[in-house]
Design a protein around this motif. Structure first.
Motif, PDB file in Angstrom:
ATOM      1  N   GLY A 211     101.488  15.915   5.273  1.00 10.98           N
ATOM      2  CA  GLY A 211     101.287  17.258   4.907  1.00 10.98           C
ATOM      3  C   GLY A 211     100.665  17.811   3.841  1.00 10.98           C
ATOM      4  O   GLY A 211     100.376  18.860   3.436  1.00 10.98           O
ATOM      5  N   GLY A 212     100.280  16.699   2.968  1.00  7.05           N
ATOM      6  CA  GLY A 212      99.480  17.153   1.714  1.00  7.05           C
ATOM      7  C   GLY A 212     100.279  17.712   0.608  1.00  7.05           C
ATOM      8  O   GLY A 212      99.739  18.380  -0.184  1.00  7.05           O
ATOM      9  N   GLN A 343      96.616  16.017  -4.356  1.00  9.45           N
ATOM     10  CA  GLN A 343      98.102  16.014  -4.147  1.00  9.45           C
ATOM     11  C   GLN A 343      98.618  15.128  -5.591  1.00  9.45           C
ATOM     12  O   GLN A 343      98.062  14.246  -6.023  1.00  9.45           O
ATOM     13  N   ARG A 417      98.892  14.897  11.229  1.00 11.58           N
ATOM     14  CA  ARG A 417      97.609  15.640  10.724  1.00 11.58           C
ATOM     15  C   ARG A 417      97.012  16.537  12.017  1.00 11.58           C
ATOM     16  O   ARG A 417      96.658  17.329  11.846  1.00 11.58           O
ATOM     17  N   ALA A 420      99.167  19.231  13.106  1.00  8.97           N
ATOM     18  CA  ALA A 420      98.992  20.422  12.299  1.00  8.97           C
ATOM     19  C   ALA A 420      97.608  21.088  12.354  1.00  8.97           C
ATOM     20  O   ALA A 420      97.602  22.279  12.255  1.00  8.97           O
ATOM     21  N   ARG A 421      96.379  20.261  12.614  1.00 11.14           N
ATOM     22  CA  ARG A 421      95.087  20.750  12.733  1.00 11.14           C
ATOM     23  C   ARG A 421      95.166  21.604  13.942  1.00 11.14           C
ATOM     24  O   ARG A 421      94.519  22.818  14.025  1.00 11.14           O
ATOM     25  N   THR A 430      93.774  22.853   7.123  1.00  9.33           N
ATOM     26  CA  THR A 430      93.966  21.985   8.030  1.00  9.33           C
ATOM     27  C   THR A 430      95.445  21.265   7.958  1.00  9.33           C
ATOM     28  O   THR A 430      95.809  20.319   8.697  1.00  9.33           O
ATOM     29  N   THR A 431      96.082  21.563   6.755  1.00  7.32           N
ATOM     30  CA  THR A 431      97.334  20.590   6.474  1.00  7.32           C
ATOM     31  C   THR A 431      98.393  21.734   6.122  1.00  7.32           C
ATOM     32  O   THR A 431      97.824  22.877   5.774  1.00  7.32           O
ATOM     33  N   ASN A 432      99.508  21.591   6.532  1.00 11.05           N
ATOM     34  CA  ASN A 432     100.601  22.497   6.305  1.00 11.05           C
ATOM     35  C   ASN A 432     100.574  22.873   4.942  1.00 11.05           C
ATOM     36  O   ASN A 432     101.200  24.182   4.627  1.00 11.05           O
ATOM     37  N   SER A 433     100.522  22.104   4.003  1.00 18.14           N
ATOM     38  CA  SER A 433     100.610  22.445   2.501  1.00 18.14           C
ATOM     39  C   SER A 433      99.554  23.576   1.941  1.00 18.14           C
ATOM     40  O   SER A 433      99.990  24.244   1.068  1.00 18.14           O
ATOM     41  N   THR A 477     105.900  19.766   8.581  1.00 15.76           N
ATOM     42  CA  THR A 477     105.497  18.446   8.636  1.00 15.76           C
ATOM     43  C   THR A 477     106.423  17.511   8.947  1.00 15.76           C
ATOM     44  O   THR A 477     105.845  16.410   9.838  1.00 15.76           O
TER      45      THR A 477
END
Length: 504
Positions: A211-212, A343, A417, A420-421, A430-433, A477
């Motif tokens: 999830g970054g 990150q 990923r 999520a995308r 592109t990521t949940n974070s 995530t």
């Protein structure tokens, strides 16, 4: 011809603007004037160019020479204007044919002996030139591999001013053309199989990679904090073409791009020393505004080992870039914007004495609180995952089997990923974070027992408003890793445990 101009590129951060280099030869006492808001390196260019011309067998015009860099309001920095100045002087003096000069952009620093030396920022300069419609460029040989990454632009590499003059006079084969783009050798990342034990920490890193998310690890020396952090890039997805070019552009401007690997394709891992200043971490400088560690770690990992030993000012400077994904550096000479979507991995000991067991700690209770208090509340509130690593048991170390390797973990991360995308398709995330809290709550809100669990955490002060949103991101995530579209109760509980530091 007494007046002529060439074209170069002036950089501000990783954004560039075309600069006209105009040279006028007039009657009067011989002398050279350079105007156009240039820094010290630009002002010294006239002396370097004159020596390079003379030592290359050419004649310096015995005229009143005015060199103007336009637009005049744009601050010009660096030595890349040497080559276009030299070519414009030669053309204005009639030493080279005019029709061979007035096209494309010129970049390069000149040595006093006429060598064309490599400069910083060639990749972002050519990307900006291409966006302005430029189709041709001449760069130093030392930057040719980097320049070859820019498609749609014909690039030639020059080793010396003498070669450039021969090219302008008709020797078309004297300069080196770009060949097939080579990414060079890329060393393999350390493997997660080397990590003994620490199942909770391994699970936390997999969640962070999917999830970054940012991570804070607390544990005694030898628990594996540094080993775990250094293996995070190996379970992160490779950079996309667009991401790779932007990361490479930042490294080019910073002057740390390897000539053997002109394109950065893997997530970078940056681990500054705890004595680093705020300028080294965030970026800046009194003259040229350089990118800092947070920008060098763009789309990768910024690892702060012994995090409480960093200056409080340095740590607090991370808060805004962690939220926005970029850093804006303002100086009296201008403003530069650099990407900083990294990150953050924080690692620290439980206390200053770093005892392996609590019963062996010699620190007073107040000293332990002051030590952990060096990581401010607002900074820690932006950390998604907090884990406590226990000391390794010697018996389990001797009998432990190798842990799961990075390859299968990376496969699960890539699948998460991708899920999520697809969820955020049509947005810039592109990521949940990266998703703002308002959009998170519109997309999905917990209900039933999950909602009651989070409500109780807020009422007891375990979660802040920002922490609530971060638990939602972690829950999504966790669901992505479990191949679920909507988080269930176990996903919410896992996210809350990771967020509160109760996972270990």
């Amino acid at each position: 011809m007494p007046l002529f101009c060439t074209t170069s590129v002036g950089l501000n951060g990783i954004e560039g603007e075309l600069v006209r280099v105009e040279v006028d030869l007039a009657q009067g006492l011989p002398g050279t004037t350079l105007i156009g808001l240039g820094d010290t390196a630009v002002q010294q260019a006239k002396d370097r160019v004159r020596a390079a011309l003379v030592n290359s067998g050419e004649t310096w015009p015995s005229r009143r020479i005015t060199i103007a860099l336009s637009p005049a309001s744009l601050h010009k920095r660096g030595s890349a204007f040497d080559l276009p100045i030299a070519v414009a002087v030669l053309a204005a003096a009639g030493a080279v044919p005019l029709n061979s000069v007035d096209r494309g952009v010129w970049l390069g620093e000149l040595g006093l002996d006429g060598r064309v030396q490599a400069v910083r920022g060639v990749l972002p300069a050519l990307l900006s030139a291409r966006a302005s419609g430029v189709k041709f460029a001449i760069v130093p040989m030392g930057n040719l591999a980097e320049a070859s990454l820019v498609s749609g632009v014909t690039v030639l590499g020059a080793a010396s001013l003498r070669d450039v003059v021969r090219y302008l006079r008709g020797d078309a084969d004297i300069l080196t053309a770009t060949g097939e783009t080579s990414q060079g050798y890329c060393a393999e990342s350390p493997d997660m199989a080397d990590v003994l034990g620490q199942p909770e920490a391994r699970a936390a890193l997999e969640l962070a990679a999917a999830g970054g998310h940012h991570v804070a690890m607390v544990g005694p020396p030898g628990a594996g904090k540094t080993m775990l952090a250094s293996r995070l890039p190996g379970i992160l997805p490779p950079l996309t073409t667009e991401e790779a070019l932007k990361v490479t552009a930042v490294h080019s401007v910073a002057g740390v791009l390897s000539s053997n690997m002109p394109l950065v394709t893997m997530p970078p891992f940056i681990d500054p020393h705890h004595t680093a200043s705020d300028v080294a971490i965030i970026g800046g400088g009194s003259g040229v505004i350089r990118p800092g560690s947070i920008s060098l770690a763009h789309r990768g990992v910024l690892f702060l080992d012994e995090a409480p030993e960093f200056k409080r000012k340095v740590l607090d400077c991370l808060r805004q870039p962690m939220e926005s994904g970029e850093v804006l550096i303002a100086r009296s000479t201008g403003v530069a914007r650099y990407p900083a979507r990294f990150q953050l991995i924080l690692a620290s000991n439980p206390c200053a004495c770093a005892a392996a067991r609590d019963i062996d700690c010699t620190c007073a209770a107040g000293a332990r609180m002051r030590y952990s208090g060096r990581l401010s509340g607002p900074l820690m509130d932006r950390i998604d995952i907090r884990i406590n690593l226990p000391a390794l048991d010697p018996v389990s170390m001797a009998s432990a089997e190798p842990g799961e390797a990075s390859a299968p973990i990376l496969e699960r991360v890539l699948q998460a990923r991708d899920r999520a995308r697809r969820r955020w398709l049509g947005t810039t995330w592109t990521t949940n974070s990266e998703v703002p809290g308002s959009m998170l709550r519109k997309t999905w809100r917990p209900s039933g027992e999950g909602a009651r669990l989070l409500d109780r955490a807020i009422r007891t002060g375990l979660l802040t408003g920002r922490g609530y949103d971060r638990v939602l991101r972690l829950s999504l995530t966790a669901a992505d890793l479990a191949e679920r579209d909507v988080p269930c109760m176990s996903d919410i509980a896992t996210a809350l445990g990771m967020r509160s530091g109760a996972a270990a």
